[in-house]
Design an enzyme around this catalytic site. Structure first.
Site, PDB file in Angstrom:
ATOM      1  N   TYR A   1       0.871  -1.184   0.000  1.00 42.77           N
ATOM      2  CA  TYR A   1       0.000   0.000   0.000  1.00 42.77           C
ATOM      3  C   TYR A   1       0.902   1.226   0.000  1.00 42.77           C
ATOM      4  CZ  TYR A   1      -4.216   2.674   1.226  1.00 42.77           C
ATOM      5  OH  TYR A   1      -5.299   3.527   1.229  1.00 42.77           O
TER       6      TYR A   1
ATOM      7  N   TYR B   1      -4.986   4.950  -7.723  1.00 40.48           N
ATOM      8  CA  TYR B   1      -5.281   4.878  -6.288  1.00 40.48           C
ATOM      9  C   TYR B   1      -6.703   4.384  -6.078  1.00 40.48           C
ATOM     10  CZ  TYR B   1      -5.997   6.517  -1.461  1.00 40.48           C
ATOM     11  OH  TYR B   1      -6.286   6.603  -0.126  1.00 40.48           O
TER      12      TYR B   1
END
Lengths: 393, 140
Positions: free
Chosen positions: A290, A340
């Site tokens: 992440y 994203y």
């Protein structure tokens, strides 16, 4: 009592949108992503008996809620929930699906995330400067002018760089490597080359974070279908087995003696995750981390023991995590150069790699893949180890 | 003037915000283990509910800082770019606050600061922190 066995695979992957252009709202993107994932797996919607929904922490039921079931025309579900764990929600949902499937509570569960922050005529910063609940002492962040993730991660980046005597070169190495991977990924948003000079010439968002240290917002949705290994074996795609899973939520106080910014939930999740799979970190072939901000990649490399504390700056230097480097990291370009969609971005790339479907960016080794999700101020962390079916059958 | 989003006091933090309105920064001290903290209903370390608010010295150091270059909120439109950070009070707890820098002074990690309480509205007070001249400041 021995740990219960996880018997679950990711058998379908679907997407919708993933664009900087205007799109339908999040709930429609979620619907399309679930349908795409079902088609990918070779299933019809009648096969689903579970639906787990993730959304951004600023979204409401109006944006994406439980009524997605009716929107999708799903009847008689055995499992339906909204999973809220900030940036860790996607993996948290997949974990919940895997537990439900393993325990026989459901057979085939769709986990979906969607967001549509980009609205014509509205600045991106308006979407990402959204205010949560400004209550109590933590509410001071807004009167201090700390809006959005960039400001908070900038504080972490500053602390990290100063604590370990690093400079912004370390951040630039992460951003440049992400771009090199993205150039190999036709689905990535930023595919033009990024030199170190271009990185440093870009404007600051929140020092020391510049434009290319920050995730690229998109409108889109991603869905993953979780089912048992046996069912997955009969479906259209090579399954990505869920070998192991863990979470870590440090709850670190904001006070002297603690380093909330340098020690994420990965520190807690990493040993549990590896022990449950019975492997060492050296046996992990690639990392899908992440990386909403470049600093996150540096921290994750350290938390998972890929390198020692303060050593990530050396590990990423000279193309250490770029194509052809020491270990493949964020092979689709991650959040920084890919797109994203919070926790689903690394999940999707891991599934693509495990299938061997990465095209130009496919790595030679994709037997065992670490996938991480991170939320809050390093408060919430969830991780998976995914395994290639042929290696882990 | 547009006000920034203001922290809403909850039960545990109300004395902190009342203290600001009276011109002082305060911290909670645990009567059992002595841990200093901010806005907790029970001690973050030992769980005791014997927490008392005491005036803080108002001095601290910069745990981390940033300069924000985007006006996410109208209240900051005229301030961009502005310094802000996470301050570690002398007593131990950390809190967010804008950093005020005189000419020639730049924030530095672990550099010294002192509180400046700013009144933003009728009953709205926020803690900002002035960066103190620091013999370790190397750069202009």
């Amino acid at each position: 009592m021995p740990a219960a066995a996880i018997n679950a695979s990711i058998a379908g992957l679907g997407k919708a949108g993933i664009t900087r252009e205007a799109t339908p709202p999040a709930r429609e993107l979620a619907r399309l992503a679930v349908l795409d994932a079902l088609a990918d797996a070779g299933l019809t919607r009648q096969a689903l008996d579970g639906l787990l929904i993730c959304r951004t922490s600023a979204a409401t039921d109006k944006d994406l809620g439980l009524d997605l079931q009716r929107t999708l025309g799903l009847r008689d579900l055995a499992l339906l929930e909204i999973v809220l764990c900030e940036g860790a929600s996607a993996i948290a949902a997949i974990q919940q699906a895997a537990l439900a499937v393993s325990a026989g509570l459901a057979t085939t569960v769709a986990c979906v995330f969607a967001d549509a922050p980009l609205v014509p005529g509205k600045r991106t910063s308006e979407s990402f400067g959204r205010i949560k609940s400004p209550s109590g002492i933590d509410g001071l962040r807004y009167s201090a002018g700390l809006f959005g993730g960039a400001a908070i991660y900038a504080l972490a980046a500053r602390r990290y760089l100063d604590h370990y005597g690093a400079n912004e070169e370390a951040l630039s190495s992460v951003a440049v490597a992400a771009r090199q991977w993205a150039m190999l990924n036709p689905d990535a948003i930023f595919r033009q080359p990024l030199t170190r000079d271009q990185y440093f010439a870009a404007r600051y968002i929140a020092e020391p974070l510049r434009l290319f240290d920050c995730a690229i917002p998109v409108n889109g949705g991603i869905a993953a279908i979780v089912t048992s290994r046996e069912r997955a074996a009969d479906l259209r795609q090579p399954p990505a087995h869920i070998l192991s899973m863990a979470q870590g939520h440090p709850g670190t106080p904001d006070a002297r003696g603690f380093e909330r910014e340098l020690s994420t939930g990965g520190r807690i999740a990493a040993p549990a995750l590896l022990a449950r799979a019975g492997i060492s970190v050296g046996e992990v072939d690639q990392l899908q981390l992440y990386d909403a901000f470049s600093i996150s990649t540096l921290l994750s490399l350290e938390q998972y023991g890929i390198c020692g504390p303060g050593e990530a700056m050396h590990f990423v230097a000279d193309g250490g995590i770029a194509p052809g480097g020491r270990i493949p990291v964020n092979t689709g370009g991650g959040h920084l150069s890919g797109y994203y969609l919070q926790g689903m971005t690394p999940v999707a790339e891991a599934v693509i790699q495990a299938r061997g479907a990465g095209g130009d960016r496919q790595c030679g080794k994709a037997r065992t893949i670490l996938v991480t999700n991170e939320g809050g101020r390093f408060d919430y962390h969830a991780a998976l180890l995914l395994g290639q079916a042929e290696h882990w059958s | 003037m547009t006000l920034p989003p203001i922290a809403l006091p909850d039960e545990a933090s109300l004395p902190f915000f009342k203290g600001l309105a009276h011109g002082h920064l305060s911290v909670q001290l645990c009567g059992r283990c002595g841990t200093a903290q901010l806005g907790n209903p029970e001690c973050s370390d030992c769980g005791s509910t014997a927490l008392d608010w005491r005036p803080a010295s108002g001095r601290g150091t910069i745990h981390s800082f940033t300069r924000i270059h985007i006006a996410y909120h109208q209240a900051f439109a005229d301030l961009v770019p502005y310094w802000t950070g996470l301050i570690e009070l002398e007593e131990g707890p950390r809190l967010f606050g804008r950093l005020l820098c005189d000419a020639g002074v730049r924030p530095r990690t672990d550099g010294p600061v002192e509180v400046v309480i700013e009144q933003l509205g009728d009953e709205v007070f926020v803690p900002n922190f002035r960066c103190l001249a620091d013999h370790r400041q190397g750069e202009p």
